[in-house]
Design a protein around this motif. Sequence first.
Motif, mmCIF file in Angstrom:
data_model
loop_
_atom_site.group_PDB
_atom_site.id
_atom_site.type_symbol
_atom_site.label_atom_id
_atom_site.label_comp_id
_atom_site.label_asym_id
_atom_site.label_seq_id
_atom_site.Cartn_x
_atom_site.Cartn_y
_atom_site.Cartn_z
ATOM 1 N N ALA A 11 6.124 6.027 -50.434
ATOM 2 C CA ALA A 11 5.265 6.613 -49.399
ATOM 3 C C ALA A 11 3.787 6.305 -49.644
ATOM 4 N N GLY A 12 3.511 5.117 -50.104
ATOM 5 C CA GLY A 12 2.119 4.712 -50.300
ATOM 6 C C GLY A 12 1.638 4.860 -51.730
ATOM 7 N N GLY A 13 2.358 5.596 -52.537
ATOM 8 C CA GLY A 13 2.023 5.664 -53.947
ATOM 9 C C GLY A 13 1.095 6.804 -54.335
ATOM 10 N N GLU A 14 0.746 7.640 -53.375
ATOM 11 C CA GLU A 14 -0.141 8.769 -53.715
ATOM 12 C C GLU A 14 0.466 9.645 -54.803
ATOM 13 N N ALA A 15 1.763 9.784 -54.760
ATOM 14 C CA ALA A 15 2.418 10.654 -55.736
ATOM 15 C C ALA A 15 2.306 10.094 -57.149
ATOM 16 N N LEU A 16 1.986 8.806 -57.257
ATOM 17 C CA LEU A 16 1.755 8.238 -58.592
ATOM 18 C C LEU A 16 0.392 8.647 -59.133
ATOM 19 N N ASP A 17 -0.507 9.082 -58.215
ATOM 20 C CA ASP A 17 -1.884 9.393 -58.621
ATOM 21 C C ASP A 17 -2.075 10.884 -58.905
ATOM 22 N N GLY A 18 -1.198 11.722 -58.377
ATOM 23 C CA GLY A 18 -1.320 13.152 -58.602
ATOM 24 C C GLY A 18 -0.250 13.872 -57.810
ATOM 25 N N PHE A 19 -0.202 15.179 -57.969
ATOM 26 C CA PHE A 19 0.799 15.943 -57.221
ATOM 27 C C PHE A 19 0.504 15.879 -55.738
ATOM 28 N N VAL A 20 1.563 15.755 -54.963
ATOM 29 C CA VAL A 20 1.395 15.748 -53.514
ATOM 30 C C VAL A 20 2.245 16.863 -52.906
ATOM 31 N N ASP A 21 1.775 17.357 -51.793
ATOM 32 C CA ASP A 21 2.501 18.429 -51.111
ATOM 33 C C ASP A 21 3.656 17.852 -50.322
ATOM 34 N N THR A 22 4.783 18.511 -50.423
ATOM 35 C CA THR A 22 5.899 18.163 -49.548
ATOM 36 C C THR A 22 6.367 19.459 -48.907
ATOM 37 N N SER A 23 7.308 19.336 -48.002
ATOM 38 C CA SER A 23 7.778 20.549 -47.319
ATOM 39 C C SER A 23 8.462 21.499 -48.292
ATOM 40 N N ARG A 24 8.865 20.967 -49.437
ATOM 41 C CA ARG A 24 9.555 21.842 -50.402
ATOM 42 C C ARG A 24 8.809 21.935 -51.726
ATOM 43 N N GLY A 25 7.522 21.869 -51.680
ATOM 44 C CA GLY A 25 6.767 22.076 -52.900
ATOM 45 C C GLY A 25 5.976 20.842 -53.289
ATOM 46 N N ARG A 26 5.328 20.937 -54.479
ATOM 47 C CA ARG A 26 4.457 19.848 -54.917
ATOM 48 C C ARG A 26 5.217 18.951 -55.896
ATOM 49 N N VAL A 27 5.096 17.657 -55.709
ATOM 50 C CA VAL A 27 5.806 16.724 -56.593
ATOM 51 C C VAL A 27 4.882 15.595 -57.018
ATOM 52 N N ARG A 28 5.259 15.012 -58.106
ATOM 53 C CA ARG A 28 4.492 13.881 -58.602
ATOM 54 C C ARG A 28 5.472 12.851 -59.159
ATOM 55 N N ALA A 29 5.153 11.584 -58.995
ATOM 56 C CA ALA A 29 5.980 10.500 -59.558
ATOM 57 C C ALA A 29 5.239 9.928 -60.757
ATOM 58 N N VAL A 30 5.964 9.744 -61.829
ATOM 59 C CA VAL A 30 5.310 9.190 -63.024
ATOM 60 C C VAL A 30 6.149 8.048 -63.592
ATOM 61 N N GLY A 31 5.459 6.980 -63.852
ATOM 62 C CA GLY A 31 6.139 5.814 -64.429
ATOM 63 C C GLY A 31 6.343 6.015 -65.918
ATOM 64 N N PRO A 32 7.170 5.197 -66.519
ATOM 65 C CA PRO A 32 7.465 5.345 -67.954
ATOM 66 C C PRO A 32 6.249 5.084 -68.830
ATOM 67 N N ALA A 33 6.226 5.742 -69.985
ATOM 68 C CA ALA A 33 5.157 5.504 -70.954
ATOM 69 C C ALA A 33 5.300 4.121 -71.573
ATOM 70 N N LEU A 34 6.508 3.594 -71.548
ATOM 71 C CA LEU A 34 6.721 2.194 -71.938
ATOM 72 C C LEU A 34 7.951 1.693 -71.182
ATOM 73 N N CYS A 35 7.744 0.609 -70.453
ATOM 74 C CA CYS A 35 8.870 -0.025 -69.753
ATOM 75 C C CYS A 35 9.183 -1.337 -70.462
ATOM 76 N N VAL A 36 10.385 -1.436 -70.979
ATOM 77 C CA VAL A 36 10.807 -2.676 -71.644
ATOM 78 C C VAL A 36 11.729 -3.426 -70.685
ATOM 79 N N GLN A 37 11.372 -4.664 -70.392
ATOM 80 C CA GLN A 37 12.151 -5.439 -69.429
ATOM 81 C C GLN A 37 12.720 -6.668 -70.132
ATOM 82 N N VAL A 38 14.021 -6.751 -70.128
ATOM 83 C CA VAL A 38 14.676 -7.918 -70.710
ATOM 84 C C VAL A 38 15.211 -8.751 -69.542
#
Lengths: 464, 381
Positions: free
Chosen positions: A124-151
Motif C-alpha cells: 500500500a505504498g510502503g508507509e507502514a514500513l516507515d511507522g505505524f499506520v491506522d487501519t480499520s482494525r487498529g494501528r499496524v506497522r511492517a518491519v523488514g528483517p534485521a538481516l536478510c540472507v539471500q542464497v
Amino acid sequence: MTFDAWQLPDGVALPDGGPGLSFSAGEVDVHYPEATAAWIRALARTLQDGREELLARPAVRIAESLGRVGERFLEDGDPLRTEALRLLPHTAGLSPEMASAVLDGMAYGWTADRLAALLEADLAGGEALDGFVDTSRGRVRAVGPALCVQVASGSVPGVGATALLRSLLVKAPTLLKPGRGDLVLPVLAARGIREADPVLAAALAVVYWPGGSEALEAAALLDADVVTAYGDSHTVRSLRARTPVSARFVPYHNRISLGIVGREALVDAAVRRAASDVAGAVAFFDQRGCVSPHVVYVEEGGQVDPPAFARRLAGALQDLEGRLPGGTLDAREASALQQVRGTAELMAGSDSGVEVRHGGDADWTVIYDPAPAFAPSCVGRVVRVKPVPDVSEVPRLLRPFRPNLQTVGVAGCGDRLEALADALVRVGVIRIAPFDAVPFPPPWWHHDGVGPLRALVRWVDLEG
Amino acid sequence: MDTEGFDALASEIEALVRGGDGARVFGDAGARAENGFGARALRVFAHQFRANPVYRAFCEGRGRTPDTVDAWQDVPPVPATAFKHLELVSADPEGVEAVFLTSGTTAGREGRGRHLVPRLSLYEASLMAGVRRHLLPGGESLPLLSLVPPPAEAPDSSLSHMVGTLARETAPSAAWLVDGSGRLHVDGFLDAAARVGGSEGGALVVGTAFAFVHLLDALEERGEAVALPPGTRVMETGGFKGRSRAVGREDLYAALEERLGVPGRRIVNEYGMTELLSQMYEPVLTEGAAARGRHQPPPWLRVRALDPGTLEPREPGEEGILAFYDLANVGSVAHVLTEDVGSVEPDGTLRLRGRAVDAEPRGCSLAMDELMASAGHGGAP
C-alpha cells in the motif's frame, strides 16, 4: 577478462588471502574471496549496524534511490550496462543479443516507477514500513528483517539483483550469495548502489562462494531473520533444514512451466503471432527460467492443427535464432539435449506419431508428440507440442506435478480463459499470462504465490 | 524379419566370447589395429540397420547407412534414454528370451528402460568372461555371498541375472542375503559368513555399494564384525545415485576391511548398465592397487569419451560423455550414448567421473528426475 565477484560495505576488508579463489566462465576469470565462517559472521554484524539509518529513510525514498541505479542498466553507454553486456555472455552462457534482451527485460522492473508500483501493490505504498499506520482494525506497522540472507542460484541473470532490491526496499540489511551463473548483475547493482547511496551501501553485501559450502552458509544463516533460497530442491531443502527456527524461510525452489494454445489462435490471422510469441517464451534465457515453457498443449479442431502448429513453431524458433541466437550449453545441458533429441528422432521412426524438428547446431528443438502426458525434458529451447481435444483437458494432465508448477502461457482461449484459469488454479499453477509476457513477470507479481515484499516483512500491531 | 542373420552373427560373436581369445580376435582396445573389432562392429551395424526399422529410420535421418559408414565410430549412437521409450530389438521380437529393466533411480516404474534380450546365452557368455577374468582370475570356485536379490525374485534385473549365472557356473554354494523386495537378511549374512569361515581360497561377496552400506550399518549397530577367510574378494557395483545417504568410496572400502576383513586390494569395482550386455571392471586382482580408478572393457566392447555438444571424440585422457560399442548387444543396439562422464586412456581403459557433471547446475528450470521425484513418482525400492 576478470571479474571480482563481491561488493562489500565500507570498512569491511577482504578475508585473509584476499580474492584467493577463482573459476573461469567463458573468457572471464571470476575471482572471489576465500571466505571463512568468522569473516562471514563479522560481515553479517557490520551489515546489521547499517539498519538504523535504513529504518530512518522513508521507503519511497529508498525506491527512488534504487530505481536510479536500476535505470542505469537500461541506458546505453552507462558503464554498468556496458560492463554487464560485456560479461554476461560468458558468465551466463547467453548470446550477446540474448544477454542484452534479458538485461532490458529484467532492468525494466528495476526503475523508480516500477519499484514504487511494487511498494504500492504489495505494501500500500510502503508507509507502514516507515511507522505505524491506522487501519480499520487498529494501528499496524511492517518491519523488514534485521538481516536478510539471500542464497540465489542458477544462471537466469537478474534474479539475484531483483532479490536484493526487494530486501533493501523493506529496509533489510542484506547479504546475498549469488549463483555462479548470475553473479554479474547483483555485484554490479551493489556497485551502483555504493556509488549512489552510502546509506544503502552500508547495509548491503554481495559475495560469491560455491554453493553448498556448509560452514559458510551456517555462519551466514546464524543471524538471519529471513532467509530466501533459490535453487533445486536439494539446495532449498538443505538450507531450510539449517535455517534457525526463529527465522522465516522463503523458498523459491525450481519450478516448471508450460503453455496452452486454443483454437482462437489457430486461425490464419492469428497463428503467426501465436507461434512467434510461444517461440519467444521458450527461447528467453535459453529456457533456463522457471517461467520457460517446456510443453505446449495445442487444441485440436482449429484451422491450423497441432502438427501444423509445431511446424510453425519450428519456423518461428529458426527465425528467432537470427535475432536472439542461442548461447552455449554447459556439458550437462548439452548431454541431456543429446539424449532428448536422439530419443525423439528414434521415436519419429516408430509408430509413436512423434515428429522432430531441430536447428542442427542451433539448439532449438520442436518435438510434436501425440502422447498427452506432461513431460518436461531439458533446457536449450526444447519444446514439446502435444495435441488436446479441448483446452479444458489440460489441467487434469498437470495434476501429478502440482507442487512444482509455475507459469502457464496462454493464447487463443477466448472467453474460455476464465474457466480454464480456475481449473489451473486448482492444480497448483501460480501464474497465467499471455506468451509474450511470460519471460518477464512484473515486479509486483505474486512470486511463487506470495507478494515479494510481503514475503519478507513482519507485521506489528499497536493495540490501544 | 532378419532372424537368420541375427542367429548367425550372434552365434559367431558368442563363440568368440566363449573362446576366451577375444583379444586376439577382436583386437586390443588400445591398439590401433582393430580390424577384428571394427569389421565385426560394422557387420553388427549392418544387421541392426536391416533388422530394426526404428533404428534404420534414425540412421537414415542422420545420413548414416551401412553403405556410407566405414568406421564403427561413425555408426549413430542410440541415447540410453531411448530404452525408456522404445523396444530396441534387432531380432525376431517373438524370440526375446529376457527383458531387463533399468533401476529407474527416480523416474518411477513407467520411466524405466527396457532392454529386450533375444539371446540370453550371449549375455551369459559375456558376463562370465568378465567374472572369470576379474573376479576369479585363478580359475577359483568360491562360495558366493550375494547382496543382490536372486534372479527368481528379481527376474527383470540384469544384475540379478548376472549373479545368478556366476553362481550357477562357478559357485559350490550360494547364499542370497537380499530378497526380491530389497530387504537385507543380516542374520543370514552372519550365518553364511560363519559357514564359509574355513573355506580355502575364501569366498566371493557381491553387491551394490548401497547394499554394502546397509550391511555395514547393520553390523555396526550390532557391534559385529566378521573375518571372511583369506582370499575372499568383493565385487562392488553401482553408486549411490538418488540415495539418501552418500558415502565416499574410500570410506566404504575401509569399512569393508574393518567389518568383513576384506582388504582393499581384493575389492573390485564393476561398472555396468542394463543397456549394455558387457561389463567393465577395475582389474585390481590381476594388476594390483595401481589399477584402481581404471575400468577395463572386454575386447568386444569399446568405450569413447565424446564432446557433449558435437559428439566429436575427445583426446585420450580428456573428459567427455561416454559412448559404448558393445558387440554383445547385437540383438538390440550396439552403439549406446550415455550421460555418464569419464575419460579414456590410450590403452582403452576408462576413468569414470560418475553422473553429476557440474557442482552447480545452471538455471532455475527443473530437471526431469527431480520433478518426477518430487511429484511422488520417485524412488527405487
